[in-house]
Write an enzyme that holds these catalytic residues in place. Structure first.
Site, PDB file in Angstrom:
ATOM      1  CG  ASN A  84      -1.705   1.235   1.426  1.00 24.68           C
ATOM      2  OD1 ASN A  84      -1.780   2.069   0.523  1.00 24.68           O
ATOM      3  ND2 ASN A  84      -2.315   1.385   2.599  1.00 24.68           N
ATOM      4  CD1 TRP A  85       3.796   1.003  -2.626  1.00 18.81           C
ATOM      5  CD2 TRP A  85       4.316   2.355  -4.340  1.00 18.81           C
ATOM      6  NE1 TRP A  85       4.833   0.427  -3.306  1.00 18.81           N
ATOM      7  CE2 TRP A  85       5.181   1.235  -4.370  1.00 18.81           C
ATOM      8  CE3 TRP A  85       4.459   3.326  -5.321  1.00 18.81           C
ATOM      9  CZ2 TRP A  85       6.168   1.071  -5.341  1.00 18.81           C
ATOM     10  CZ3 TRP A  85       5.441   3.165  -6.300  1.00 18.81           C
ATOM     11  CH2 TRP A  85       6.285   2.043  -6.298  1.00 18.81           C
ATOM     12  CE  LYS A  86      -0.210   3.308   4.698  1.00 12.51           C
ATOM     13  NZ  LYS A  86      -0.122   3.445   6.150  1.00 12.51           N
ATOM     14  CG  HIS A 140      -5.872   2.122   5.186  1.00 14.54           C
ATOM     15  ND1 HIS A 140      -5.459   3.072   6.095  1.00 14.54           N
ATOM     16  CD2 HIS A 140      -4.840   1.251   5.054  1.00 14.54           C
ATOM     17  CE1 HIS A 140      -4.226   2.771   6.485  1.00 14.54           C
ATOM     18  NE2 HIS A 140      -3.832   1.668   5.875  1.00 14.54           N
ATOM     19  CD  GLU A 143      -2.898   5.681   6.756  1.00 14.27           C
ATOM     20  OE1 GLU A 143      -2.828   5.699   5.516  1.00 14.27           O
ATOM     21  OE2 GLU A 143      -2.003   5.202   7.488  1.00 14.27           O
ATOM     22  CD  GLU A 191      -3.593  -2.324   7.293  1.00 13.60           C
ATOM     23  OE1 GLU A 191      -2.494  -2.580   6.818  1.00 13.60           O
ATOM     24  OE2 GLU A 191      -4.221  -1.282   7.062  1.00 13.60           O
ATOM     25  N   GLY A 206       2.393   2.249  10.830  1.00 13.56           N
ATOM     26  CA  GLY A 206       3.414   3.287  10.716  1.00 13.56           C
ATOM     27  C   GLY A 206       4.139   3.616  12.013  1.00 13.56           C
ATOM     28  CB  SER A 213       4.780  -1.850  12.135  1.00  5.25           C
ATOM     29  OG  SER A 213       4.471  -0.498  12.389  1.00  5.25           O
TER      30      SER A 213
HETATM   31  P1  PGA Z   1       2.738   0.330   7.606  1.00  2.00           P
HETATM   32  O1  PGA Z   1       1.280   0.578   6.971  1.00  2.00           O
HETATM   33  O2  PGA Z   1       3.232  -0.978   7.049  1.00  2.00           O
HETATM   34  O3  PGA Z   1       3.555   1.513   7.138  1.00  2.00           O
HETATM   35  O4  PGA Z   1       2.554   0.281   9.072  1.00  2.00           O
HETATM   36  C1  PGA Z   1       0.410  -0.494   6.763  1.00  2.00           C
HETATM   37  C2  PGA Z   1      -0.894   0.010   6.196  1.00  2.00           C
HETATM   38  O5  PGA Z   1      -1.365   1.090   6.596  1.00  2.00           O
HETATM   39  O6  PGA Z   1      -1.499  -0.659   5.346  1.00  2.00           O
END
Ligand code: PGA
Length: 251
Positions: A10-12, A93, A95, A164, A170, A209
């Site tokens: 997931n490159w966000k 997600h 976010e 998640e 993160g 993470s």
């Molecule tokens: P992360 O993000 O691996 O940077 O913790 C995972 C995600 O949000 O899918």
């Protein structure tokens, strides 16, 4: 092939055209591991370019609108993602849930739109730190699944769940392996209750993470069918280490 481990980057909101070379390197590395299904969800701006640059990996969106088209400034539909080369989309997600006020009902509508457009869908769920500390993690995740999953499991592999924990995204922190196994078993039980036999075609990814150092042990937890990887998916070097950790010995 829903029984292959599924490793999704997931490159966000990261990645300019210059990052296509990284995607090519990931694609070449993925070709050496046919026992692993590797995917990247780049920003929408890169999907069609990346589709031309890669051969082995699949590509997805990070979100879609629940409607097919219309007056929704700034949004993108599932069919539009499919049109430029995506084969799946991530929905719900944390976010998006936190930053764009997405409720379970909205996430479910997006998941339905995705499957109706013929896309695979990765439905994300996960508790906050306060919810875990209060002992409510499994209840919260079960409720999120209840509200967010599409009605049908679709074809085998079409629906995927990503667990998640919000506090692990993160942050460099991950749950204990026992906690990961316990949550994934609870999600599996919920999927069986919801879909019956077709639930066998639903993989459950761990996300939060995941990195080159911890991937192998996380991927060996009960009912972990792969990983949703943020930061560590941005370079071929770290992402391919995670792909290798998922590979069966025959690869
Ligand atoms: P992360 O993000 O691996 O940077 O913790 C995972 C995600 O949000 O899918």
């Amino acid at each position: 092939m829903p029984n292959r481990p599924y490793i999704v980057g997931n490159w966000k909101m990261n990645g300019m055209r210059a990052a296509l070379s990284e995607a090519r390197a990931i694609d070449r590395g993925a070709a050496r591991h046919p026992g692993v299904q590797v995917a990247i969800a780049p920003p929408d701006t890169l999907i069609s370019l990346m589709a031309e640059a890669v051969e082995t990996i699949s590509l997805g969106g990070q979100d879609c609108h629940e409607a097919g088209s219309g007056a929704f400034t700034g949004d993108v539909s599932a069919a539009m993602l499919a049109d430029v080369g995506a084969s799946f989309v991530i929905v719900g997600h944390s976010e998006r849930r936190a930053g764009h006020a997405e409720t379970d009902a909205i996430v479910r509508a997006k998941a339905e739109a995705a499957t109706a457009a013929g896309l695979g869908v990765i439905v994300c769920v996960g508790e906050t730190e306060a919810q875990r500390d209060a002992g409510n993690a499994e209840q919260v995740v079960t409720m999120q699944l209840e509200g967010s999953l599409p009605d049908e499991a679709g074809t085998p592999g079409q629906v995927t769940v990503a667990y998640e924990p919000v506090w692990a995204i993160g942050t460099g922190r991950v749950p204990s392996l026992d906690d990961v196994s316990a949550m994934h078993r609870a999600i599996r039980a919920k999927l069986e209750a919801r879909y019956g036999a077709p639930s066998a075609g639903v993989r459950i990814l761990y996300g939060g993470s995941v990195n080159a150092g911890n991937a192998a042990e996380l991927l060996h937890c009960d009912e972990v069918g792969g990983a949703l990887v943020g930061g560590a998916s941005l370079t071929a070097e770290s992402f391919l280490t995670i792909v290798s950790a998922a590979a069966p010995e025959t690869d």
